[in-house]
Design a protein around this motif. Sequence first.
Motif, PDB file in Angstrom:
ATOM      1  N   PHE A   1     -22.645  54.358 -19.456  1.00  8.49           N
ATOM      2  CA  PHE A   1     -24.154  53.341 -20.112  1.00  8.49           C
ATOM      3  C   PHE A   1     -23.717  53.973 -21.351  1.00  8.49           C
ATOM      4  O   PHE A   1     -24.068  55.869 -21.256  1.00  8.49           O
ATOM      5  CB  PHE A   1     -25.423  53.445 -19.642  1.00  8.49           C
ATOM      6  N   ASN A   2     -24.018  53.634 -23.010  1.00  5.33           N
ATOM      7  CA  ASN A   2     -23.296  53.960 -23.696  1.00  5.33           C
ATOM      8  C   ASN A   2     -24.543  54.911 -24.424  1.00  5.33           C
ATOM      9  O   ASN A   2     -25.837  54.239 -24.658  1.00  5.33           O
ATOM     10  CB  ASN A   2     -23.253  52.843 -25.604  1.00  5.33           C
ATOM     11  N   THR A   3     -24.715  56.509 -24.791  1.00  4.60           N
ATOM     12  CA  THR A   3     -26.297  57.059 -25.322  1.00  4.60           C
ATOM     13  C   THR A   3     -26.306  56.780 -26.970  1.00  4.60           C
ATOM     14  O   THR A   3     -27.414  57.126 -27.027  1.00  4.60           O
ATOM     15  CB  THR A   3     -25.667  58.784 -25.419  1.00  4.60           C
ATOM     16  N   ALA A   4     -25.409  56.106 -27.836  1.00  5.15           N
ATOM     17  CA  ALA A   4     -25.852  55.259 -28.422  1.00  5.15           C
ATOM     18  C   ALA A   4     -27.363  54.877 -28.470  1.00  5.15           C
ATOM     19  O   ALA A   4     -27.440  54.194 -30.108  1.00  5.15           O
ATOM     20  CB  ALA A   4     -24.432  54.389 -29.436  1.00  5.15           C
ATOM     21  N   ASP A   5     -27.996  53.724 -27.633  1.00  5.54           N
ATOM     22  CA  ASP A   5     -28.688  52.805 -27.515  1.00  5.54           C
ATOM     23  C   ASP A   5     -30.162  54.011 -27.424  1.00  5.54           C
ATOM     24  O   ASP A   5     -31.062  53.095 -27.201  1.00  5.54           O
ATOM     25  CB  ASP A   5     -28.442  52.288 -25.659  1.00  5.54           C
ATOM     26  N   GLY A   6     -29.700  55.359 -27.115  1.00  3.00           N
ATOM     27  CA  GLY A   6     -31.208  56.017 -27.692  1.00  3.00           C
ATOM     28  C   GLY A   6     -31.288  56.352 -26.139  1.00  3.00           C
ATOM     29  O   GLY A   6     -31.002  55.441 -24.759  1.00  3.00           O
ATOM     30  N   PRO A   7     -32.170  56.970 -25.779  1.00  4.05           N
ATOM     31  CA  PRO A   7     -32.667  57.917 -24.876  1.00  4.05           C
ATOM     32  C   PRO A   7     -33.549  56.513 -23.511  1.00  4.05           C
ATOM     33  O   PRO A   7     -33.293  56.636 -22.736  1.00  4.05           O
ATOM     34  CB  PRO A   7     -33.552  59.235 -24.830  1.00  4.05           C
ATOM     35  N   GLU A   8     -34.650  56.182 -24.369  1.00  4.20           N
ATOM     36  CA  GLU A   8     -35.534  55.002 -23.998  1.00  4.20           C
ATOM     37  C   GLU A   8     -34.219  53.513 -22.911  1.00  4.20           C
ATOM     38  O   GLU A   8     -35.049  53.483 -22.343  1.00  4.20           O
ATOM     39  CB  GLU A   8     -36.477  54.344 -24.806  1.00  4.20           C
ATOM     40  N   ILE A   9     -33.855  53.435 -24.001  1.00  2.00           N
ATOM     41  CA  ILE A   9     -32.677  52.699 -23.361  1.00  2.00           C
ATOM     42  C   ILE A   9     -31.897  52.520 -22.813  1.00  2.00           C
ATOM     43  O   ILE A   9     -32.102  52.571 -21.260  1.00  2.00           O
ATOM     44  CB  ILE A   9     -32.311  51.641 -24.188  1.00  2.00           C
TER      45      ILE A   9
ATOM     46  N   ILE B   1     -33.692  68.040 -23.616  1.00  2.00           N
ATOM     47  CA  ILE B   1     -32.354  68.512 -25.276  1.00  2.00           C
ATOM     48  C   ILE B   1     -32.954  68.846 -25.912  1.00  2.00           C
ATOM     49  O   ILE B   1     -34.022  68.344 -26.611  1.00  2.00           O
ATOM     50  CB  ILE B   1     -31.711  67.149 -25.524  1.00  2.00           C
ATOM     51  N   THR B   2     -32.614  70.866 -26.595  1.00  2.00           N
ATOM     52  CA  THR B   2     -33.264  71.010 -28.042  1.00  2.00           C
ATOM     53  C   THR B   2     -32.468  70.841 -28.708  1.00  2.00           C
ATOM     54  O   THR B   2     -32.934  69.581 -29.628  1.00  2.00           O
ATOM     55  CB  THR B   2     -33.055  72.596 -27.243  1.00  2.00           C
ATOM     56  N   SER B   3     -31.504  71.650 -28.957  1.00  2.00           N
ATOM     57  CA  SER B   3     -31.299  71.438 -30.847  1.00  2.00           C
ATOM     58  C   SER B   3     -29.456  70.872 -30.937  1.00  2.00           C
ATOM     59  O   SER B   3     -29.093  71.016 -31.875  1.00  2.00           O
ATOM     60  CB  SER B   3     -31.162  72.706 -31.395  1.00  2.00           C
ATOM     61  N   THR B   4     -29.828  69.376 -31.027  1.00  2.00           N
ATOM     62  CA  THR B   4     -28.537  68.654 -30.675  1.00  2.00           C
ATOM     63  C   THR B   4     -28.357  67.885 -32.118  1.00  2.00           C
ATOM     64  O   THR B   4     -29.592  68.323 -32.343  1.00  2.00           O
ATOM     65  CB  THR B   4     -27.934  67.375 -29.506  1.00  2.00           C
TER      66      THR B   4
ATOM     67  N   LEU C   1     -29.509  63.204 -33.692  1.00  2.00           N
ATOM     68  CA  LEU C   1     -31.070  62.715 -33.541  1.00  2.00           C
ATOM     69  C   LEU C   1     -32.370  62.018 -32.159  1.00  2.00           C
ATOM     70  O   LEU C   1     -32.939  62.728 -32.104  1.00  2.00           O
ATOM     71  CB  LEU C   1     -30.949  62.632 -34.830  1.00  2.00           C
ATOM     72  N   SER C   2     -30.973  61.403 -32.036  1.00  2.00           N
ATOM     73  CA  SER C   2     -32.044  60.748 -31.364  1.00  2.00           C
ATOM     74  C   SER C   2     -32.439  60.819 -30.284  1.00  2.00           C
ATOM     75  O   SER C   2     -33.304  60.679 -29.196  1.00  2.00           O
ATOM     76  CB  SER C   2     -32.101  58.895 -31.382  1.00  2.00           C
ATOM     77  N   TRP C   3     -31.609  61.715 -30.168  1.00  2.00           N
ATOM     78  CA  TRP C   3     -31.752  62.970 -28.308  1.00  2.00           C
ATOM     79  C   TRP C   3     -32.597  63.894 -28.155  1.00  2.00           C
ATOM     80  O   TRP C   3     -32.851  64.028 -27.723  1.00  2.00           O
ATOM     81  CB  TRP C   3     -30.498  62.861 -27.574  1.00  2.00           C
ATOM     82  N   ARG C   4     -33.565  64.861 -29.508  1.00  2.00           N
ATOM     83  CA  ARG C   4     -33.286  65.731 -30.130  1.00  2.00           C
ATOM     84  C   ARG C   4     -34.593  65.464 -28.985  1.00  2.00           C
ATOM     85  O   ARG C   4     -35.460  65.025 -29.165  1.00  2.00           O
ATOM     86  CB  ARG C   4     -33.124  65.842 -31.498  1.00  2.00           C
ATOM     87  N   GLY C   5     -35.138  66.836 -28.491  1.00  2.00           N
ATOM     88  CA  GLY C   5     -36.380  66.526 -27.366  1.00  2.00           C
ATOM     89  C   GLY C   5     -36.295  65.633 -26.658  1.00  2.00           C
ATOM     90  O   GLY C   5     -37.690  65.564 -25.821  1.00  2.00           O
ATOM     91  N   ALA C   6     -35.421  65.063 -26.365  1.00  2.00           N
ATOM     92  CA  ALA C   6     -35.574  64.001 -25.059  1.00  2.00           C
ATOM     93  C   ALA C   6     -35.647  65.000 -23.965  1.00  2.00           C
ATOM     94  O   ALA C   6     -35.095  65.366 -23.256  1.00  2.00           O
ATOM     95  CB  ALA C   6     -34.498  63.540 -25.129  1.00  2.00           C
TER      96      ALA C   6
END
Length: 337
Positions: free
Chosen positions: A58-66, A110-113, A116-121
């Motif tokens: 699965f492609n992470t560009a879709d963001g954590p929710e998807i 996830i902390t300081s990546t 941006l969409s994954w920061r805090g995920a």
Amino acid sequence: MWMQFKDRLNVMTMIPNHAEEALFGAIEAGGTKFVCAVGSRPSDIRIKEQPTENRKEFNTADGPEIVFANVVKWFREMEKKLGRNISAIGIASFGPVDLNESNALSYGCITSTPKLSWRGANLLEPLRSEFGHALPIGLDTDVNGAALGEFTWGAAKGIEDFVYVTIGTGLGAGAMSRGRLLHGLVHPEMGHMLLPRIPGDPFPGSCTKHGACWEGLCSGTAIQSRAGKPAQDLESDDSAWIFTTRYIGYALANLICVLSPRRIIIGGSVRKAGKLGQDRFFERIRDEVQAALAGYVVSDSLAGGIRDYIVPAALGDDAGVCGAFELARMKLSGLAG
Ligand code: ZN
């Protein structure tokens, strides 16, 4: 707590039936894609180089929710197809990630990546809300996970002290010492070690934090930035290979001086080295390590035995996701925290 190698072996031989029959969900959460698998061992996900239907990306560009919605849906579909429930999940994640279970609010985040969409995920909540809080979930870094995969089934089998390095879009390394994966204040960030510059090298490096750290000099991103095209398209005589393999030599020499590993395993896409080829890439790295150490560390592994000392990952691109199987198995058996 990670167990000593011999304790793990004892437990594995004591409770194989329970652990062997269990069905695990595995997630290698990489910076660019999630590699997911259902099963319990490498042969469940790849047969004769070909991936089975138990492995999916699965492609992470879709963001954590998807991404998590898709992962959970696929895990449920696989449970139905195989007629068994998942007993535990293992996650080998990109980072930085909070691995300290006493941090109630941030454990598994996830902390300081820079993504941006994954920061805090939160990597655990979407799985817990679907499978329940009682489901064991083992979590470690992607590189520690890959190290565990190579230790269990691959190039580090039976070797309690080794380093696993992955060189792909990013660059990182995991290590085992006396049968335990290394953790500490947070987790090791070997990819961001600073290296001496090669005189005359004009490349400023690509790391957003440090410029010319190991990742900033040798990752796939760095090679592309230095050479203007990706590693797989570079000619074998491109000067980028000279700089890259020399810096890798410096970094591995540092790791040998600090950790005294009994083997160094290199995975990730850059090791295939385009038109240079994997064999010559490894030959150059071995030569550069010997040159950097200048004979100071005395061992046959660093002399005549160096071909068996710095080696490619035996599990290839599946080291991380296979390690996630083992993270799940250890969590289920109460071996990992
Ligand atoms: Zn850096």
